[in-house]
Design a protein around this motif. Structure first.
Motif, PDB file in Angstrom:
ATOM      1  N   ARG A 177     -46.562 -61.256 -65.217  1.00  0.00           N
ATOM      2  CA  ARG A 177     -46.445 -60.362 -66.370  1.00  0.00           C
ATOM      3  C   ARG A 177     -45.858 -61.084 -67.581  1.00  0.00           C
ATOM      4  O   ARG A 177     -46.255 -60.845 -68.714  1.00  0.00           O
ATOM      5  CB  ARG A 177     -45.593 -59.147 -66.008  1.00  0.00           C
ATOM      6  CG  ARG A 177     -46.295 -58.168 -65.079  1.00  0.00           C
ATOM      7  CD  ARG A 177     -45.532 -56.863 -64.946  1.00  0.00           C
ATOM      8  NE  ARG A 177     -44.317 -57.044 -64.151  1.00  0.00           N
ATOM      9  CZ  ARG A 177     -44.255 -56.876 -62.835  1.00  0.00           C
ATOM     10  NH1 ARG A 177     -45.349 -56.549 -62.159  1.00  0.00           N
ATOM     11  NH2 ARG A 177     -43.121 -57.043 -62.195  1.00  0.00           N
ATOM     12  N   SER A 194     -55.650 -56.001 -62.618  1.00  0.00           N
ATOM     13  CA  SER A 194     -54.969 -54.961 -63.389  1.00  0.00           C
ATOM     14  C   SER A 194     -54.291 -55.539 -64.628  1.00  0.00           C
ATOM     15  O   SER A 194     -54.366 -54.968 -65.723  1.00  0.00           O
ATOM     16  CB  SER A 194     -53.942 -54.257 -62.503  1.00  0.00           C
ATOM     17  OG  SER A 194     -53.197 -53.313 -63.228  1.00  0.00           O
ATOM     18  N   LEU A 195     -53.653 -56.678 -64.453  1.00  0.00           N
ATOM     19  CA  LEU A 195     -52.982 -57.316 -65.587  1.00  0.00           C
ATOM     20  C   LEU A 195     -53.992 -57.749 -66.649  1.00  0.00           C
ATOM     21  O   LEU A 195     -53.766 -57.574 -67.859  1.00  0.00           O
ATOM     22  CB  LEU A 195     -52.169 -58.511 -65.104  1.00  0.00           C
ATOM     23  CG  LEU A 195     -51.372 -59.285 -66.171  1.00  0.00           C
ATOM     24  CD1 LEU A 195     -50.350 -58.362 -66.823  1.00  0.00           C
ATOM     25  CD2 LEU A 195     -50.685 -60.492 -65.563  1.00  0.00           C
ATOM     26  N   ALA A 197     -56.849 -56.362 -67.205  1.00  0.00           N
ATOM     27  CA  ALA A 197     -57.338 -55.153 -67.870  1.00  0.00           C
ATOM     28  C   ALA A 197     -56.326 -54.646 -68.891  1.00  0.00           C
ATOM     29  O   ALA A 197     -56.694 -54.222 -70.000  1.00  0.00           O
ATOM     30  CB  ALA A 197     -57.609 -54.072 -66.818  1.00  0.00           C
ATOM     31  N   ASP A 198     -55.043 -54.717 -68.540  1.00  0.00           N
ATOM     32  CA  ASP A 198     -53.996 -54.263 -69.449  1.00  0.00           C
ATOM     33  C   ASP A 198     -53.913 -55.085 -70.718  1.00  0.00           C
ATOM     34  O   ASP A 198     -53.560 -54.603 -71.789  1.00  0.00           O
ATOM     35  CB  ASP A 198     -52.618 -54.274 -68.745  1.00  0.00           C
ATOM     36  CG  ASP A 198     -52.513 -53.227 -67.649  1.00  0.00           C
ATOM     37  OD1 ASP A 198     -53.338 -52.297 -67.646  1.00  0.00           O
ATOM     38  OD2 ASP A 198     -51.601 -53.355 -66.808  1.00  0.00           O
ATOM     39  N   THR A 199     -54.254 -56.382 -70.584  1.00  0.00           N
ATOM     40  CA  THR A 199     -54.163 -57.280 -71.746  1.00  0.00           C
ATOM     41  C   THR A 199     -55.516 -57.440 -72.449  1.00  0.00           C
ATOM     42  O   THR A 199     -55.639 -58.246 -73.383  1.00  0.00           O
ATOM     43  CB  THR A 199     -53.671 -58.674 -71.294  1.00  0.00           C
ATOM     44  OG1 THR A 199     -54.552 -59.206 -70.299  1.00  0.00           O
ATOM     45  CG2 THR A 199     -52.254 -58.580 -70.724  1.00  0.00           C
ATOM     46  N   GLY A 200     -56.528 -56.706 -71.964  1.00  0.00           N
ATOM     47  CA  GLY A 200     -57.827 -56.757 -72.604  1.00  0.00           C
ATOM     48  C   GLY A 200     -58.650 -57.973 -72.227  1.00  0.00           C
ATOM     49  O   GLY A 200     -59.669 -58.254 -72.848  1.00  0.00           O
TER      50      GLY A 200
END
Length: 202
Positions: A177, A194-195, A197-200
């Motif tokens: 993270r 997931s990470l 996706a969260d950061t685009g």
């Protein structure tokens, strides 16, 4: 009554195969294949996870010196993401057996799944504690992979690869993270995916 694995074959005709690294979020999956020499038995072979790092290193030296044949192979992070971890693990095991200088007539594979290959073979659940040749393969694969992650820690400081070997520990997830995803990370694995996706980046 004890079970005899590979019945009907001579010990020098049977290879044991195991893989290491299905669970980590980073790094290749590594497999090894070993044909032991019945004339040069090696004491203390067992599941690599139940041995200390120092003892694994000692046994790995013995295995390389005393086995009739041994080989280490892998499937890459890219192959893991493309195929899925199960198929990549089976591919690494197939490559390890193919790489043996002495080709076996029979192969004992740790676990409950077999690669698609031309070898007569059987899966052995818990084989790394039941079959010495599988235990030897487990040790070689783990020593190889662990040492690689220690080396890669120097190229990717801050992630703690030398300590957790790519497994999803709390420290590893915190570093992911904080520092982001590296080329070593398996992008198809849920925490990494997931990470991204969260950061685009997914």
């Amino acid at each position: 009554m004890s079970i005899v694995f590979g019945a009907g074959y001579e010990p020098w005709e049977v290879a044991g195969v195991d893989e290491v690294g299905r669970g980590p979020l980073a790094g290749d999956v590594v497999a090894a294949a070993v044909i032991l020499d019945p004339a040069r038995p090696i004491a203390g072979l067992r599941d690599s996870k139940k041995l200390s790092a120092a003892r694994r290193e000692e046994l790995a030296l013995q295995i390389r010196a005393q086995a009739l044949a041994w080989a280490v192979a892998r499937a890459s992070v890219a192959e893991i993401d493309e195929l899925n971890i199960l198929q990549a693990s089976l591919l690494a095991m197939h490559r390890a057996v193919q790489a043996l200088q002495l080709q076996p007539r029979y192969v004992l594979v740790d676990g409950n799944r077999l690669p698609r290959w031309p070898y007569a073979s059987e899966p052995v659940v818990g084989g790394d504690d039941l079959v010495p040749a599988i235990a030897a393969a487990s040790i070689l694969a783990k020593v190889q992979r662990d040492n690689e992650l220690v080396t890669l820690d120097l190229s990717y400081p801050g992630y703690g690869f030398a300590a957790h070997k790519g497994y999803p520990t709390r420290a590893h997830l915190q570093a992911l993270r904080a520092l982001g995803v590296t080329p070593l990370h398996r992008r198809s694995f849920a925490p990494v995916k997931s990470l991204l996706a969260d950061t685009g980046e997914g």
